[in-house]
Scaffold this motif. Structure first.
Motif: not given
Length: 65
Positions: A19-30, A35-37, A42-43
């Motif tokens: 039932x879980x909607x897994x993110x696509x590779x593109x969504x994960x990359x974005x 997160x890194x940005x 913040x740093x």
């Protein structure tokens, strides 16, 4: 608490995972890039804030200059 045998538990778990909607590779990359940005921004913010506070404390204590 209801007792469930291991076979039923594994069946239920497999059903729920389906039932879980897994993110696509593109969504994960974005998301990862964002997160890194945000970590970088913040740093930079905290570095600048720390430098300003350090300068201010130095002025208050007469240690600047």
């Amino acid at each position: 608490m209801a007792k469930t045998n291991p076979f039923q538990f594994l069946q239920q778990t497999r059903t729920e995972v389906g039932k879980v909607t897994w993110p696509t590779r593109r969504e994960t990359l974005i998301t990862t890039v964002m997160v890194f940005v945000m970590v970088f921004l913040a740093a930079i913010f905290f570095f600048v804030a720390d430098q300003i506070m350090s300068w201010g404390v130095g002025l208050l204590l007469g240690a600047a200059g």
